[in-house]
Each structure stands twice: as C-alpha cells, then as structure tokens.
Design a protein around this motif. Structure first.
Motif, PDB file in Angstrom:
ATOM      1  N   LEU A  90      -8.200  -0.029  -0.321  1.00  0.00           N
ATOM      2  CA  LEU A  90      -8.704   0.743  -1.458  1.00  0.00           C
ATOM      3  C   LEU A  90     -10.190   1.041  -1.326  1.00  0.00           C
ATOM      4  CD1 LEU A  90      -6.746  -0.966  -4.359  1.00  0.00           C
ATOM      5  CD2 LEU A  90      -6.563   1.424  -3.661  1.00  0.00           C
ATOM      6  N   HIS A  91     -10.945   0.115  -0.747  1.00  0.00           N
ATOM      7  CA  HIS A  91     -12.379   0.365  -0.529  1.00  0.00           C
ATOM      8  C   HIS A  91     -12.573   1.590   0.361  1.00  0.00           C
ATOM      9  CE1 HIS A  91     -16.637  -0.545  -0.111  1.00  0.00           C
ATOM     10  NE2 HIS A  91     -16.507  -0.387   1.205  1.00  0.00           N
ATOM     11  N   ALA A  92     -11.703   1.764   1.348  1.00  0.00           N
ATOM     12  CA  ALA A  92     -11.823   2.884   2.267  1.00  0.00           C
ATOM     13  C   ALA A  92     -11.128   4.144   1.764  1.00  0.00           C
ATOM     14  CB  ALA A  92     -11.241   2.495   3.634  1.00  0.00           C
ATOM     15  N   ASN A 142      -4.554 -13.336   1.042  1.00  0.00           N
ATOM     16  CA  ASN A 142      -4.751 -12.436   2.180  1.00  0.00           C
ATOM     17  C   ASN A 142      -4.175 -11.052   1.899  1.00  0.00           C
ATOM     18  OD1 ASN A 142      -6.023 -14.459   3.638  1.00  0.00           O
ATOM     19  ND2 ASN A 142      -4.138 -15.124   4.656  1.00  0.00           N
ATOM     20  N   ILE A 143      -3.048 -10.999   1.197  1.00  0.00           N
ATOM     21  CA  ILE A 143      -2.466  -9.709   0.833  1.00  0.00           C
ATOM     22  C   ILE A 143      -3.406  -8.936  -0.088  1.00  0.00           C
ATOM     23  CG2 ILE A 143      -0.603  -8.618  -0.487  1.00  0.00           C
ATOM     24  CD1 ILE A 143       1.238 -10.859   0.558  1.00  0.00           C
ATOM     25  N   LEU A 144      -3.941  -9.620  -1.104  1.00  0.00           N
ATOM     26  CA  LEU A 144      -4.848  -8.962  -2.047  1.00  0.00           C
ATOM     27  C   LEU A 144      -6.112  -8.475  -1.345  1.00  0.00           C
ATOM     28  CD1 LEU A 144      -4.579 -11.310  -5.165  1.00  0.00           C
ATOM     29  CD2 LEU A 144      -3.423  -9.126  -4.769  1.00  0.00           C
ATOM     30  N   LEU A 145      -6.649  -9.269  -0.433  1.00  0.00           N
ATOM     31  CA  LEU A 145      -7.851  -8.866   0.297  1.00  0.00           C
ATOM     32  C   LEU A 145      -7.571  -7.642   1.169  1.00  0.00           C
ATOM     33  CD1 LEU A 145      -9.309 -12.343   1.333  1.00  0.00           C
ATOM     34  CD2 LEU A 145     -10.258 -10.745  -0.349  1.00  0.00           C
ATOM     35  N   ALA A 146      -6.408  -7.613   1.796  1.00  0.00           N
ATOM     36  CA  ALA A 146      -6.062  -6.469   2.640  1.00  0.00           C
ATOM     37  C   ALA A 146      -5.897  -5.197   1.810  1.00  0.00           C
ATOM     38  CB  ALA A 146      -4.777  -6.768   3.412  1.00  0.00           C
ATOM     39  N   ILE A 147      -5.254  -5.321   0.642  1.00  0.00           N
ATOM     40  CA  ILE A 147      -5.112  -4.159  -0.239  1.00  0.00           C
ATOM     41  C   ILE A 147      -6.482  -3.701  -0.722  1.00  0.00           C
ATOM     42  CG2 ILE A 147      -4.159  -3.349  -2.436  1.00  0.00           C
ATOM     43  CD1 ILE A 147      -1.878  -5.375  -2.026  1.00  0.00           C
ATOM     44  N   GLY A 148      -7.344  -4.653  -1.056  1.00  0.00           N
ATOM     45  CA  GLY A 148      -8.695  -4.314  -1.480  1.00  0.00           C
ATOM     46  C   GLY A 148      -9.477  -3.581  -0.409  1.00  0.00           C
ATOM     47  N   GLN A 149      -9.326  -4.015   0.839  1.00  0.00           N
ATOM     48  CA  GLN A 149     -10.000  -3.333   1.943  1.00  0.00           C
ATOM     49  C   GLN A 149      -9.492  -1.899   2.087  1.00  0.00           C
ATOM     50  OE1 GLN A 149      -9.231  -5.919   5.250  1.00  0.00           O
ATOM     51  NE2 GLN A 149     -10.902  -7.319   4.760  1.00  0.00           N
ATOM     52  N   VAL A 165       0.841  -1.202   0.000  1.00  0.00           N
ATOM     53  CA  VAL A 165       0.000   0.000   0.000  1.00  0.00           C
ATOM     54  C   VAL A 165       0.874   1.251   0.000  1.00  0.00           C
ATOM     55  CG1 VAL A 165      -1.558   1.377   1.433  1.00  0.00           C
ATOM     56  CG2 VAL A 165      -2.072  -1.034   1.000  1.00  0.00           C
ATOM     57  N   GLN A 166       1.924   1.256   0.787  1.00  0.00           N
ATOM     58  CA  GLN A 166       2.826   2.406   0.811  1.00  0.00           C
ATOM     59  C   GLN A 166       3.536   2.585  -0.530  1.00  0.00           C
ATOM     60  OE1 GLN A 166       5.201   1.353   4.224  1.00  0.00           O
ATOM     61  NE2 GLN A 166       3.920   2.515   5.632  1.00  0.00           N
TER      62      GLN A 166
END
Length: 277
Positions: free
Chosen positions: A156-158, A147-154, A116-117
């Motif tokens: 980006l959703h916010a 799990n990495i992709l889901l965390a990045i998606g979360q 993300v950074q």
C-alpha cells in the motif's frame, strides 16, 4: 425464541456502546435478520445514525444477506466477493487465516499476495475489505500475521494511490480468471494470471492493477481503446514512466525486466482528456 426481555437488553447494550464509545463501525452477524429483530434493529439504526449526525461523524452499520434494505446499511459479504460492480458501497470481511477467526496453535495463513489481490478485486467493484487477525491470549500478534500485515502495508505504501479514495471505473477489470462470488467463497477463486487486471479511477486518471507480473516483459490491456488517447503511463511502485503503444486491440506496455515488488502491480494511466465520472 427471542423474548422481549432479550430484545430490550440487546437494544440497551448496543445503544450504550454507541453513546459511550462513538464507534465508527457497528457490525452485526446474520441473526439480526430474524423477524423478531426487525423492530429492534430499525430502532437501533435510527439511534446510531442520529447520534452520529449530531457529532458530524461518518459511520457504517454492517448487515449480511437481506437483513436490511439496500441503502439503510452496508452489505457485508462474509469471506466472499461480488461478481461485478455493486451500485451501493459494500464490504467483505475475511481473516488472514483461511480456517479461523481467532488464534489457533498451528494455524495456517493466507499469503500477502492473496490478500492484496483480494483487495484490488473488492475495491474495483465498489467494495471495502475488513481484515481480521487473531491475537494470542496475551494480546500479542502471531509473527505470521504480523508479517502479512507488514507486507500488505509495504504494498500500500507503494501502490496505495490506486486504492485510497478511488472509485470504480465503467468496468471492474478484465482477464480470464472468474471470481467465485458469494459468501464463504474467498478461497475458491483460481490463481490470477498476468492477463487479469482490476481498474479504479481518481482525479480523471485510470489505475490498472495487474494481478501477476508477465514473464514476456509486456502487458496488454484490452479495455483501453485508442479513442481514449493515453498521454502517459506510470508504474506506481517505481514512479517511472512506462513505454506504451495504443493499437486497435488495446494498450500495450513495455515493462522492466524485473518486477517492482512481489504482489500485484499498479499502473497510473493519464489521458489527454481526463476521465469523467
């Protein structure tokens, strides 16, 4: 030695992909920069762009190093970053693993925060991030990568408002952490701090992405001078306003006790007079 037969075969196969599958992006590695490829590469680029134009399709042709002239394709910095804002849009491509591009038993993985950074830094400099994952032989995605992709998606959703459709500001950011620019350098940058910000703009607003959450419950953005007349600051992850004060040394923010989320933290900053590009 690259023979004429090889070049003709490469050109025919690459053109067939374009003609039959209409790809939005074509990616070539460094070897197309060899002198023997120059003519075939130019011929392919013309075919690809002309085919896309007849369909009204926006396409991207990636190249590395100096394999194409600026403006004729999109520069790709493999596993790396730019030092500053680049005039032409560019791309970095990296993997969720620091050591591999495909699936490997016992592989290591980057953290979602690290990616993300990286995304925030790249976008602030007029770039795009192409992220690779290595599926297993049966096509399934390893749990760690998922799990990495889901965390990045979360994230980006916010906070995607600070990323999608944005443009660089007059400066990419501020803070003490210096990015190690260039190819194969994306794991060499020191950890970011709460004093590190990356900036993007959209619709007259400025977005400031704070790379870490400050333990002091306050943030200080030096780059926003009092003359810019801030009207409102919003924490994207919560949608709630942030109390602020403009002083001679920048914009001071009073933050919640607990951070919203676990990665980088994006603020939407509105002004009395919207920013102009």
């Amino acid at each position: 030695f690259v023979s004429d037969a090889y070049l003709n075969d490469w050109l025919a196969r690459s053109s067939e992909i374009v003609q039959d599958y209409h790809p939005d992006l074509m990616y070539f590695d460094w070897w197309v920069g060899q002198p023997r490829f120059r003519g075939a590469l130019a011929e392919f680029a013309a075919f690809y762009y002309n085919q896309a134009a007849t369909r009204g399709q926006g396409v991207v042709l990636n190249y590395k190093l100096d394999d194409m002239r600026p403006g004729t394709g999109t520069l790709n910095i493999e596993r790396g970053q730019a030092a500053d804002i680049r005039a032409q849009p560019w791309q970095t491509e990296t993997s969720v693993s620091p050591d591999s591009w495909g699936y490997a038993e016992g592989d290591t993985y980057k953290s979602p925060e690290e990616i993300v950074q990286l995304l925030a830094d790249v976008v602030s400099k007029n770039g795009n991030l192409l992220l690779n994952i290595g599926p297993k032989a049966d096509g399934t995605i390893p749990p760690q990568a998922k799990n990495i992709l889901l965390a990045i998606g979360q994230w980006l959703h916010a906070n995607g408002e600070a990323i999608y459709g944005t443009r660089p500001w007059q400066r990419f950011g501020e803070g003490p952490t210096q990015v190690v620019a260039g190819t194969m350098e994306d794991t060499k940058t020191k950890p970011y701090t709460a004093e590190d910000f990356r900036f993007t703009t959209k619709d007259g607003r400025l977005y400031a992405i704070e790379m870490e959450w400050p333990v002091s419950r306050s943030a200080w953005i030096h780059s926003i001078a009092p003359a810019m007349q801030v009207k409102a600051v919003t924490l994207l992850a919560t949608g709630k306003p942030v109390t602020f004060k403009q002083q001679a040394d920048g914009l001071h923010l009073d933050l919640p006790a607990q951070p919203p989320g676990v990665h980088a933290y994006a603020y939407r900053i509105d002004f009395e007079k919207p920013l102009t590009s």
